[in-house]
Design an enzyme around this catalytic site. Structure first.
Site, PDB file in Angstrom:
ATOM      1  N   THR A 141      44.699  41.327  41.771  1.00 32.26           N
ATOM      2  CA  THR A 141      45.323  41.127  40.457  1.00 32.26           C
ATOM      3  C   THR A 141      44.568  40.041  39.692  1.00 32.26           C
ATOM      4  O   THR A 141      43.918  39.188  40.288  1.00 32.26           O
ATOM      5  CB  THR A 141      46.801  40.690  40.612  1.00 32.26           C
ATOM      6  OG1 THR A 141      46.855  39.649  41.591  1.00 32.26           O
ATOM      7  CG2 THR A 141      47.686  41.841  41.058  1.00 32.26           C
ATOM      8  N   GLY A 160      43.908  34.649  38.641  1.00 32.67           N
ATOM      9  CA  GLY A 160      43.368  33.572  39.482  1.00 32.67           C
ATOM     10  C   GLY A 160      44.417  32.859  40.318  1.00 32.67           C
ATOM     11  O   GLY A 160      45.522  33.367  40.556  1.00 32.67           O
ATOM     12  N   ILE A 178      45.884  18.407  50.815  1.00 37.39           N
ATOM     13  CA  ILE A 178      45.087  17.193  50.629  1.00 37.39           C
ATOM     14  C   ILE A 178      44.069  17.341  49.498  1.00 37.39           C
ATOM     15  O   ILE A 178      43.260  16.456  49.274  1.00 37.39           O
ATOM     16  CB  ILE A 178      44.368  16.782  51.939  1.00 37.39           C
ATOM     17  CG1 ILE A 178      43.484  17.931  52.434  1.00 37.39           C
ATOM     18  CG2 ILE A 178      45.354  16.365  53.010  1.00 37.39           C
ATOM     19  CD1 ILE A 178      42.422  17.478  53.403  1.00 37.39           C
ATOM     20  N   ARG A 218      40.104  39.443  43.503  1.00 38.21           N
ATOM     21  CA  ARG A 218      41.512  39.629  43.882  1.00 38.21           C
ATOM     22  C   ARG A 218      42.011  40.989  43.427  1.00 38.21           C
ATOM     23  O   ARG A 218      41.456  41.587  42.513  1.00 38.21           O
ATOM     24  CB  ARG A 218      42.373  38.604  43.133  1.00 38.21           C
ATOM     25  CG  ARG A 218      42.644  37.343  43.846  1.00 38.21           C
ATOM     26  CD  ARG A 218      43.500  36.470  42.925  1.00 38.21           C
ATOM     27  NE  ARG A 218      43.131  35.088  43.052  1.00 38.21           N
ATOM     28  CZ  ARG A 218      43.643  34.265  43.959  1.00 38.21           C
ATOM     29  NH1 ARG A 218      44.557  34.674  44.778  1.00 38.21           N
ATOM     30  NH2 ARG A 218      43.228  33.018  44.039  1.00 38.21           N
ATOM     31  N   ILE A 270      50.648  18.847  44.213  1.00 37.55           N
ATOM     32  CA  ILE A 270      51.067  20.107  44.850  1.00 37.55           C
ATOM     33  C   ILE A 270      52.015  19.834  46.017  1.00 37.55           C
ATOM     34  O   ILE A 270      53.045  20.493  46.173  1.00 37.55           O
ATOM     35  CB  ILE A 270      49.816  20.915  45.289  1.00 37.55           C
ATOM     36  CG1 ILE A 270      49.059  21.382  44.035  1.00 37.55           C
ATOM     37  CG2 ILE A 270      50.195  22.101  46.160  1.00 37.55           C
ATOM     38  CD1 ILE A 270      47.739  22.080  44.303  1.00 37.55           C
ATOM     39  N   HIS A 313      67.224  13.963  16.543  1.00 37.55           N
ATOM     40  CA  HIS A 313      68.244  13.327  17.379  1.00 37.55           C
ATOM     41  C   HIS A 313      69.303  14.356  17.744  1.00 37.55           C
ATOM     42  O   HIS A 313      69.694  15.147  16.887  1.00 37.55           O
ATOM     43  CB  HIS A 313      68.902  12.175  16.613  1.00 37.55           C
ATOM     44  CG  HIS A 313      70.044  11.558  17.349  1.00 37.55           C
ATOM     45  ND1 HIS A 313      69.856  10.707  18.417  1.00 37.55           N
ATOM     46  CD2 HIS A 313      71.391  11.694  17.194  1.00 37.55           C
ATOM     47  CE1 HIS A 313      71.043  10.332  18.874  1.00 37.55           C
ATOM     48  NE2 HIS A 313      71.981  10.918  18.146  1.00 37.55           N
ATOM     49  N   GLU A 373      36.329  40.111  39.181  1.00 39.74           N
ATOM     50  CA  GLU A 373      37.393  39.414  39.931  1.00 39.74           C
ATOM     51  C   GLU A 373      37.610  40.143  41.247  1.00 39.74           C
ATOM     52  O   GLU A 373      37.786  41.357  41.274  1.00 39.74           O
ATOM     53  CB  GLU A 373      38.678  39.370  39.110  1.00 39.74           C
ATOM     54  CG  GLU A 373      39.898  38.866  39.861  1.00 39.74           C
ATOM     55  CD  GLU A 373      39.731  37.469  40.476  1.00 39.74           C
ATOM     56  OE1 GLU A 373      39.467  36.512  39.737  1.00 39.74           O
ATOM     57  OE2 GLU A 373      39.845  37.352  41.729  1.00 39.74           O
ATOM     58  N   ASP A 424      37.866  24.830  37.438  1.00 38.55           N
ATOM     59  CA  ASP A 424      37.913  24.009  38.655  1.00 38.55           C
ATOM     60  C   ASP A 424      36.554  23.843  39.321  1.00 38.55           C
ATOM     61  O   ASP A 424      36.373  22.944  40.140  1.00 38.55           O
ATOM     62  CB  ASP A 424      38.862  24.649  39.688  1.00 38.55           C
ATOM     63  CG  ASP A 424      40.332  24.359  39.409  1.00 38.55           C
ATOM     64  OD1 ASP A 424      40.638  23.817  38.336  1.00 38.55           O
ATOM     65  OD2 ASP A 424      41.173  24.696  40.265  1.00 38.55           O
TER      66      ASP A 424
HETATM   67  C1  LIG Z   1      50.264  25.515  44.318  1.00 34.29           C
HETATM   68  C2  LIG Z   1      49.497  25.192  43.069  1.00 34.29           C
HETATM   69  C3  LIG Z   1      50.179  24.827  41.926  1.00 34.29           C
HETATM   70  C4  LIG Z   1      49.484  24.553  40.759  1.00 34.29           C
HETATM   71  N1  LIG Z   1      50.198  24.193  39.649  1.00 34.29           N
HETATM   72  C5  LIG Z   1      49.544  23.913  38.513  1.00 34.29           C
HETATM   73  C6  LIG Z   1      50.267  23.597  37.331  1.00 34.29           C
HETATM   74  O1  LIG Z   1      51.493  23.583  37.319  1.00 34.29           O
HETATM   75  N2  LIG Z   1      49.571  23.319  36.203  1.00 34.29           N
HETATM   76  C7  LIG Z   1      48.195  23.335  36.184  1.00 34.29           C
HETATM   77  O2  LIG Z   1      47.605  23.065  35.134  1.00 34.29           O
HETATM   78  N3  LIG Z   1      47.474  23.635  37.285  1.00 34.29           N
HETATM   79  C8  LIG Z   1      48.123  23.935  38.438  1.00 34.29           C
HETATM   80  N4  LIG Z   1      47.403  24.281  39.551  1.00 34.29           N
HETATM   81  C9  LIG Z   1      45.921  24.296  39.455  1.00 34.29           C
HETATM   82  C10 LIG Z   1      45.448  25.569  38.760  1.00 34.29           C
HETATM   83  O3  LIG Z   1      45.922  26.688  39.464  1.00 34.29           O
HETATM   84  C11 LIG Z   1      43.933  25.591  38.669  1.00 34.29           C
HETATM   85  O4  LIG Z   1      43.484  24.409  38.057  1.00 34.29           O
HETATM   86  C12 LIG Z   1      43.447  26.766  37.844  1.00 34.29           C
HETATM   87  O5  LIG Z   1      43.882  27.983  38.412  1.00 34.29           O
HETATM   88  C13 LIG Z   1      41.919  26.761  37.746  1.00 34.29           C
HETATM   89  O6  LIG Z   1      41.505  27.851  36.992  1.00 34.29           O
HETATM   90  P1  LIG Z   1      40.068  28.503  37.189  1.00 34.29           P
HETATM   91  O7  LIG Z   1      40.010  29.610  36.196  1.00 34.29           O
HETATM   92  O8  LIG Z   1      39.023  27.467  37.148  1.00 34.29           O
HETATM   93  O9  LIG Z   1      40.044  29.098  38.666  1.00 34.29           O
HETATM   94  P2  LIG Z   1      41.046  29.962  39.546  1.00 34.29           P
HETATM   95  O10 LIG Z   1      42.383  30.060  38.948  1.00 34.29           O
HETATM   96  O11 LIG Z   1      40.943  29.426  40.921  1.00 34.29           O
HETATM   97  O12 LIG Z   1      40.426  31.412  39.469  1.00 34.29           O
HETATM   98  C14 LIG Z   1      39.188  31.738  39.988  1.00 34.29           C
HETATM   99  C15 LIG Z   1      39.159  33.205  40.330  1.00 34.29           C
HETATM  100  O13 LIG Z   1      37.825  33.553  40.653  1.00 34.29           O
HETATM  101  C16 LIG Z   1      37.834  34.514  41.678  1.00 34.29           C
HETATM  102  N5  LIG Z   1      36.528  34.468  42.326  1.00 34.29           N
HETATM  103  C17 LIG Z   1      35.985  33.431  43.010  1.00 34.29           C
HETATM  104  N6  LIG Z   1      34.726  33.743  43.410  1.00 34.29           N
HETATM  105  C18 LIG Z   1      34.483  34.980  42.945  1.00 34.29           C
HETATM  106  C19 LIG Z   1      33.355  35.843  43.006  1.00 34.29           C
HETATM  107  N7  LIG Z   1      32.219  35.454  43.612  1.00 34.29           N
HETATM  108  N8  LIG Z   1      33.442  37.062  42.440  1.00 34.29           N
HETATM  109  C20 LIG Z   1      34.590  37.472  41.820  1.00 34.29           C
HETATM  110  N9  LIG Z   1      35.678  36.690  41.719  1.00 34.29           N
HETATM  111  C21 LIG Z   1      35.617  35.460  42.270  1.00 34.29           C
HETATM  112  C22 LIG Z   1      38.981  34.073  42.561  1.00 34.29           C
HETATM  113  O14 LIG Z   1      39.469  35.177  43.314  1.00 34.29           O
HETATM  114  C23 LIG Z   1      39.992  33.568  41.539  1.00 34.29           C
HETATM  115  O15 LIG Z   1      40.922  34.568  41.215  1.00 34.29           O
HETATM  116  C24 LIG Z   1      48.070  24.614  40.739  1.00 34.29           C
HETATM  117  C25 LIG Z   1      47.374  25.002  41.885  1.00 34.29           C
HETATM  118  C26 LIG Z   1      48.070  25.297  43.033  1.00 34.29           C
HETATM  119  C27 LIG Z   1      47.307  25.728  44.247  1.00 34.29           C
END
Ligand SMILES: Cc1cc2nc3c(=O)[nH]c(=O)nc-3n(C[C@H](O)[C@H](O)[C@H](O)COP(=O)(O)OP(=O)(O)OC[C@H]3O[C@@H](n4cnc5c(N)ncnc54)[C@H](O)[C@@H]3O)c2cc1C
Length: 466
Positions: free
Chosen positions: A39, A42, A272, A37, A185, A445, A35, A314
């Site tokens: 922290t 994600g 968007i 970041r 969002i 209820h 990772e 995602d």
């Molecule tokens: C403002 C906002 C609100 C949201 N609210 C909700 C909600 O209420 N409910 C919900 O279900 N979803 C919500 N989402 C969507 C949700 O955050 C994502 O669907 C979810 O985080 C996807 O999880 P993921 O594990 O696929 O990827 P991510 O959470 O995007 O994590 C991917 C991680 O991979 C790391 N990374 C990327 N490339 C590399 C690399 N090459 N090497 C090392 N690390 C890397 C990144 O730094 C990141 O930390 C929201 C999103 C946003 C932006």
């Protein structure tokens, strides 16, 4: 057989990646997670689900006090004011607590955190911070990032044109916030700043907000948000933005073509959509191609076409939701361990955490109708005793069932606690329930959930309280 540093290496520690890593370790596999970041957690824990909900919750309480809703219940607050630094501070605390919690879980389950960007050098090898690491299985869980809007450059530090991350961190309530994109969002973050005092205008390219949701729900949500003071410019596209000393001048024009006009904003939120993170991953080194939408395609088990390389969350097709990513994380780890990990993509609930909340699972009425004959049952929250007592009259529950078999095909809810209510609908659908099954299940209820039972009764034409 070749020796590897790890049985499983997960790239990305979002809800998909960290859950996959923990599950793999629980199943006895030697696991690492890369990772980049500072922290873990994600997008979701750092700049998504969690911080947005911290602001939504606090702003809701502020709004209830400020708009007289509490006074109507006999809860009078004589001198109230907004302490934005404290409100923002509790957001930061929520993120710190939960991201630290994932770090604790990694240690507890003996998952090694490799800090840095990971890039493939071969099908079983990645480089992290200049170091080569090998693994028998590599799971790509790199998530997504904000999609850019041509002509409208985001500059979070400047606090005038921001993306969702910038919109979480504003240090001042804007007088006029323009949200570009009427999706989940944009509406959630728009709601936060609206409740704290901003005028909010939503500019949406399509002729209705909340694309992908049930048509009736979209219309009703539009009405409710309008009543709350949201302004809309639907069927409108943004063609440019000029940042001035005070704010931003946006140029918009009808999506179908026509005369351009200017909108003055203090802050513009660009929301968007999001796009998969694959840049710099070195996918070319392993011969893994992306589909037309920039996503990594997988089979039913989350395996890519490269043996030993898997993908979840995602970065693959499907709704960009944290719980979908988490479930895929568990499934992929189980498949790697030789078990059977399955995610039913037909039953993934989605929730908009506005007030009221909006939630749905399964088919919209439009799609269900295209597939065959259906029956629809609806029950308004106005007729639900708990919602009425709580002064929460907006919304309804709608159940869509197959006309012949009565199998539930979709459930849509607008209600203050729709996000919690939708879980029972998802579970019922996962078990293949009919509307009759729900109608004859005893519901406590007085609860908002009784509206689900009544909507199920309405499918057969016999609700009690209407
Ligand atoms: C403002 C906002 C609100 C949201 N609210 C909700 C909600 O209420 N409910 C919900 O279900 N979803 C919500 N989402 C969507 C949700 O955050 C994502 O669907 C979810 O985080 C996807 O999880 P993921 O594990 O696929 O990827 P991510 O959470 O995007 O994590 C991917 C991680 O991979 C790391 N990374 C990327 N490339 C590399 C690399 N090459 N090497 C090392 N690390 C890397 C990144 O730094 C990141 O930390 C929201 C999103 C946003 C932006």
């Amino acid at each position: 057989m070749a020796d590897f540093d790890y049985d499983v290496l997960v790239i990305g520690a979002g809800p998909g990646g960290y859950v996959a890593a923990i599950r793999a370790a629980q199943l006895g596999l030697k696991t690492a997670c890369a990772e980049s970041r500072e922290t873990l957690g994600g997008t979701c824990l750092n700049v998504g689900c969690i911080p947005s909900k911290a602001l939504l919750h606090a702003s809701e309480l502020y709004d209830e006090a400020a708009n007289g809703a509490l006074a109507k219940l006999g809860v009078k607050i004589d001198k109230m004011s907004l302490d934005l630094p404290t409100l923002q501070g509790q957001r930061v605390d929520a993120v710190k607590g939960l991201t630290g919690g994932v770090e604790f879980l990694f240690k507890k389950n003996k998952v090694t955190w490799l800090k840095g960007l990971a890039s493939f050098t071969g099908a079983n090898t990645v480089e992290v911070n200049g170091e080569k690491v090998t693994a028998k299985n590599i799971v790509i869980a790199t998530g997504s990032s904000v999609a850019p809007l041509p002509g409208v450059a985001v500059d979070n530090a400047g606090r005038k044109i921001v993306d969702s991350t910038g919109a979480l961190e504003l240090d001042k309530v804007p007088d006029h916030l323009v949200v570009v994109g009427g999706g989940v969002i944009g509406l959630e973050l728009g709601s936060v700043w609206k409740r704290l005092g901003a005028k909010v205008t939503v500019v949406e390219y399509l002729d209705q907000i909340l694309p992908g949701m049930d048509g009736e729900v979209r219309k009703e949500a539009n009405k409710i948000f309008k009543k709350q003071g949201f302004e809309y410019k639907l069927g409108t596209k943004v063609t440019g933005a000029e940042v001035g000393k005070k704010g931003v001048t946006l140029t918009v024009e009808p999506a179908a073509g026509g005369e351009a006009e200017k909108i003055e904003a203090d802050v513009v939120l660009v929301s968007i959509g999001r796009r998969p993170n694959t840049e710099g991953l070195g996918l070319d080194k392993i011969g893994l191609e992306l589909n037309a939408r920039g996503q990594i395609e997988t089979d039913h088990d989350f395996g890519t076409k490269v043996p030993g390389v898997w993908a979840i969350g995602d970065v693959i097709p499907g709704p960009m939701l944290a719980h979908k990513a988490e479930d895929e994380g568990i499934a992929v780890a189980e498949n790697i361990a030789g078990l059977t990990g399955i995610v039913n993509h037909d039953v993934i609930p989605s929730v908009v955490y506005t007030k009221p909340e909006i939630a749905g699972v399964g088919l919209t009425e439009e799609v269900a109708k295209e597939r065959g004959a259906i029956k629809v049952g609806k029950f308004p929250m106005l007729a639900n005793s708990r919602a009425k007592t709580n002064h929460e009259p907006d919304g309804f529950v709608k159940i869509i069932a197959d006309a012949e078999t009565d199998k539930v095909l979709g459930v849509w809810i607008i209600a203050t606690v729709a996000g919690t209510m939708i879980a029972q609908a998802a579970q019922a659908m996962e078990f293949g329930a009919s509307s009759e099954d729900i109608a004859y299940t005893c519901h406590a209820h007085p609860t908002h959930s009784e509206a689900i039972k009544e909507a199920a009764m309405a499918v057969r034409g016999k609700p009690i309280h209407m």
